[in-house]
Motif scaffolding. Sequence first.
Motif, mmCIF file in Angstrom:
data_model
loop_
_atom_site.group_PDB
_atom_site.id
_atom_site.type_symbol
_atom_site.label_atom_id
_atom_site.label_comp_id
_atom_site.label_asym_id
_atom_site.label_seq_id
_atom_site.Cartn_x
_atom_site.Cartn_y
_atom_site.Cartn_z
ATOM 1 N N GLY A 69 0.789 -1.208 0.000
ATOM 2 C CA GLY A 69 0.000 0.000 0.000
ATOM 3 C C GLY A 69 0.824 1.263 0.000
ATOM 4 O O GLY A 69 2.061 1.249 -0.004
ATOM 5 N N LEU A 70 0.117 2.389 0.036
ATOM 6 C CA LEU A 70 0.740 3.700 -0.104
ATOM 7 C C LEU A 70 1.752 3.973 0.995
ATOM 8 O O LEU A 70 2.891 4.374 0.724
ATOM 9 C CB LEU A 70 -0.357 4.769 -0.097
ATOM 10 N N TYR A 71 1.378 3.703 2.232
ATOM 11 C CA TYR A 71 2.243 4.083 3.346
ATOM 12 C C TYR A 71 3.358 3.066 3.588
ATOM 13 O O TYR A 71 4.411 3.422 4.121
ATOM 14 C CB TYR A 71 1.393 4.309 4.594
ATOM 15 N N GLY A 72 3.149 1.824 3.184
ATOM 16 C CA GLY A 72 4.248 0.870 3.211
ATOM 17 C C GLY A 72 5.343 1.263 2.240
ATOM 18 O O GLY A 72 6.541 1.163 2.557
ATOM 19 N N LEU A 73 4.954 1.722 1.065
ATOM 20 C CA LEU A 73 5.926 2.195 0.082
ATOM 21 C C LEU A 73 6.635 3.456 0.568
ATOM 22 O O LEU A 73 7.855 3.611 0.390
ATOM 23 C CB LEU A 73 5.215 2.470 -1.247
ATOM 24 N N GLY B 46 6.502 13.683 -1.016
ATOM 25 C CA GLY B 46 5.269 14.302 -1.486
ATOM 26 C C GLY B 46 4.530 13.348 -2.402
ATOM 27 O O GLY B 46 5.148 12.652 -3.217
ATOM 28 N N ILE B 47 3.199 13.291 -2.284
ATOM 29 C CA ILE B 47 2.383 12.353 -3.058
ATOM 30 C C ILE B 47 1.284 13.142 -3.754
ATOM 31 O O ILE B 47 0.565 13.917 -3.119
ATOM 32 C CB ILE B 47 1.758 11.273 -2.147
ATOM 33 N N ALA B 48 1.159 12.928 -5.064
ATOM 34 C CA ALA B 48 0.143 13.655 -5.828
ATOM 35 C C ALA B 48 -0.104 12.936 -7.148
ATOM 36 O O ALA B 48 0.557 11.940 -7.470
ATOM 37 C CB ALA B 48 0.579 15.099 -6.074
ATOM 38 N N HIS B 49 -1.050 13.490 -7.930
ATOM 39 C CA HIS B 49 -1.369 12.870 -9.222
ATOM 40 C C HIS B 49 -0.527 13.439 -10.353
ATOM 41 O O HIS B 49 -0.593 12.935 -11.478
ATOM 42 C CB HIS B 49 -2.863 13.049 -9.531
ATOM 43 N N LEU C 194 6.196 17.387 -6.137
ATOM 44 C CA LEU C 194 7.387 18.168 -5.801
ATOM 45 C C LEU C 194 7.036 19.317 -4.854
ATOM 46 O O LEU C 194 7.746 19.572 -3.871
ATOM 47 C CB LEU C 194 8.028 18.697 -7.082
ATOM 48 N N ALA C 195 5.948 20.019 -5.134
ATOM 49 C CA ALA C 195 5.535 21.129 -4.269
ATOM 50 C C ALA C 195 5.165 20.620 -2.872
ATOM 51 O O ALA C 195 5.522 21.243 -1.858
ATOM 52 C CB ALA C 195 4.355 21.869 -4.901
ATOM 53 N N PHE C 196 4.480 19.489 -2.783
ATOM 54 C CA PHE C 196 4.120 18.937 -1.474
ATOM 55 C C PHE C 196 5.357 18.533 -0.687
ATOM 56 O O PHE C 196 5.434 18.730 0.534
ATOM 57 C CB PHE C 196 3.206 17.727 -1.659
ATOM 58 N N ALA C 197 6.349 17.940 -1.358
ATOM 59 C CA ALA C 197 7.562 17.514 -0.657
ATOM 60 C C ALA C 197 8.335 18.710 -0.123
ATOM 61 O O ALA C 197 8.831 18.680 1.010
ATOM 62 C CB ALA C 197 8.437 16.689 -1.598
ATOM 63 N N ARG C 198 8.434 19.764 -0.918
ATOM 64 C CA ARG C 198 9.156 20.947 -0.461
ATOM 65 C C ARG C 198 8.425 21.655 0.666
ATOM 66 O O ARG C 198 9.053 22.207 1.581
ATOM 67 C CB ARG C 198 9.364 21.901 -1.634
ATOM 68 N N ALA C 199 7.100 21.647 0.615
ATOM 69 C CA ALA C 199 6.309 22.310 1.661
ATOM 70 C C ALA C 199 6.045 21.397 2.845
ATOM 71 O O ALA C 199 5.432 21.837 3.828
ATOM 72 C CB ALA C 199 4.987 22.781 1.075
ATOM 73 N N ARG C 200 6.481 20.133 2.750
ATOM 74 C CA ARG C 200 6.219 19.119 3.781
ATOM 75 C C ARG C 200 4.721 19.003 4.032
ATOM 76 O O ARG C 200 4.260 18.883 5.187
ATOM 77 C CB ARG C 200 6.960 19.453 5.072
ATOM 78 N N GLU C 201 3.972 19.023 2.960
ATOM 79 C CA GLU C 201 2.520 18.903 3.018
ATOM 80 C C GLU C 201 2.145 17.432 2.950
ATOM 81 O O GLU C 201 2.471 16.718 1.998
ATOM 82 C CB GLU C 201 1.876 19.646 1.842
ATOM 83 N N SER C 202 1.474 16.943 3.966
ATOM 84 C CA SER C 202 1.080 15.543 4.040
ATOM 85 C C SER C 202 -0.409 15.423 3.743
ATOM 86 O O SER C 202 -1.249 15.754 4.589
ATOM 87 C CB SER C 202 1.390 14.973 5.433
ATOM 88 N N THR C 203 -0.739 15.002 2.545
ATOM 89 C CA THR C 203 -2.128 14.844 2.139
ATOM 90 C C THR C 203 -2.680 13.537 2.701
ATOM 91 O O THR C 203 -2.055 12.487 2.580
ATOM 92 C CB THR C 203 -2.245 14.845 0.608
ATOM 93 N N GLU C 204 -3.852 13.592 3.308
ATOM 94 C CA GLU C 204 -4.455 12.405 3.901
ATOM 95 C C GLU C 204 -5.086 11.559 2.803
ATOM 96 O O GLU C 204 -6.186 11.817 2.342
ATOM 97 C CB GLU C 204 -5.513 12.814 4.937
ATOM 98 N N LEU C 205 -4.358 10.531 2.385
ATOM 99 C CA LEU C 205 -4.828 9.636 1.337
ATOM 100 C C LEU C 205 -5.072 8.255 1.925
ATOM 101 O O LEU C 205 -4.409 7.849 2.877
ATOM 102 C CB LEU C 205 -3.794 9.536 0.215
ATOM 103 N N THR D 66 -8.627 14.784 -6.596
ATOM 104 C CA THR D 66 -9.452 15.730 -5.842
ATOM 105 C C THR D 66 -8.708 16.265 -4.618
ATOM 106 O O THR D 66 -8.691 17.486 -4.364
ATOM 107 C CB THR D 66 -10.755 15.040 -5.407
ATOM 108 N N LEU D 67 -8.092 15.380 -3.859
ATOM 109 C CA LEU D 67 -7.373 15.806 -2.660
ATOM 110 C C LEU D 67 -6.128 16.619 -2.998
ATOM 111 O O LEU D 67 -5.761 17.544 -2.260
ATOM 112 C CB LEU D 67 -6.995 14.573 -1.827
#
Length: 490
Positions: A112-116, A134-137, A143-154, A165-166
């Motif tokens: 799964g996502l968090y194991g990876l 950072g995780i996105a579509h 890249l922007a999420f990783a630099r901002a340390r933004e953790s999207t709840e997936l 959407t998220l």
Amino acid sequence: MLWFCVELPALGLEVCARRMLYDERPAVLVHDNRVVACNAAAAACGIALGSSLATAHSISHGLVYFSRDIAAERVRLRFLADAAYRFSATISIQEPSAILLEVGGSLKLFGGLYGLKRALIGLFGDFGHRAEIGIAHTPLAALAFARARESTELPRWPDVNDVRTLTLKSLRRISLRDTECDLATIERFSNMGITTLGQVFGLPTAELGRRFGPKLLDYVDRLSGQRPDPRICITPAANFTTELNFLQSISNKEALAFPMQRLAQDLCNWLIGRQLGVLRINWRFTPFDSRATSMEIEFAQPQQNKQALLSISRLKLDVLDLPDEVLSLCLSSVRLAPWQADSNQLFARTEHAGHSQAELIDQFKARLGDGVCCGITTNDDHSPELAWKPTTPNARPLRMQTPRPQTRERMSPQGAVRRPLWLLDAPKATQRRHLTLLRGPERIDVGWWASANVYDPAQRDYFVARHADGTQCWAFVDANGEWFIHGYFA
């Protein structure tokens, strides 16, 4: 598509700090005479980012500083991208400090996502790097999420539409300083009171393009996924090589243990990522003012284990004449082979169990020299003296050729000719009364052309026999009726 971005915020300092034998001292990375990164010890001393080098020295007198080496950062980033190949075949590099991976097809393999995500963080941690994920579509959003340390709840098994959407929702909170916008564009937006992507998304597209040009519109479209963002994927390197340049010269072998361990760890992680094993490695010890000394090590079977590499390397290092002062250490792979993992045994080996055959061979060669161990295998020649040859230890033996039809009746009931693989250097004369014949005869023409006298008979009748002393031997009788022992069975 599902993209992971591995951002290495301290890559420049971590690359340079690899030259330090011990990590306890305060260290900073300097660019244009300003501190751009510092380790935990330097931060604990009160050294702030942006301060001058003189100020940093005044705060900590034992400070170690490095000038930024962009070329070394690129080499290291490419090496880390190769090591991440175990997670995805679609990997691209985003300079100066990020690696992008498309992992949609890898989630089941890693639970799964968090194991990876945990596996990625653990791998880069083994290499000595702190990683932000950072995780996105889209790759630019990740890249922007990783630099901002933004953790999207997936969710653990995210759906493509849910990720999109998220991602679009979370992008609205991202500061422009964490995007790929240049400083001039960010400053212009700041003067307008715009500091986040959400505010940029709310602007009319036509007005945004007229004021900032098509380059910004193209970036926003690729960021949100409205326009494709093709990437140039890497091709993994065919061989491994890495080098450490020390801050101070090393004059004893014990001090080389730590850097050798670090390079061996890098090699093993690289091998696992490529599903390879190493059969031969080369260590190179370079002094300041003389030629480098090389130490080549060959293994009996492919290796991926760090302790196995280091134990044999240390044994051989003990008998190696090193330069008086070593300034750099290099490790490279010389010969690789596909990796085949051993099947698990029903009863695990205990710590008191004996070493495997390959481990013993490697230790003998490391202590006594490469030529001390060899194997034997069959050779394609009917003459017994030429029917075997030396081979690499632990190599798989060749299969015996199928015997001619006229000799099959002389074979054992099991259908195989019994003969020892290793023969005596010269046949030893014996008496017939000392032998009890068990099997045979098997007639072999040894070749009249190989005899000193071409008129001598060249036929021998071989038997499997038991000698009076209890040994089982391979004996023959020649045309003159004389008996000889040509070899012994184990």
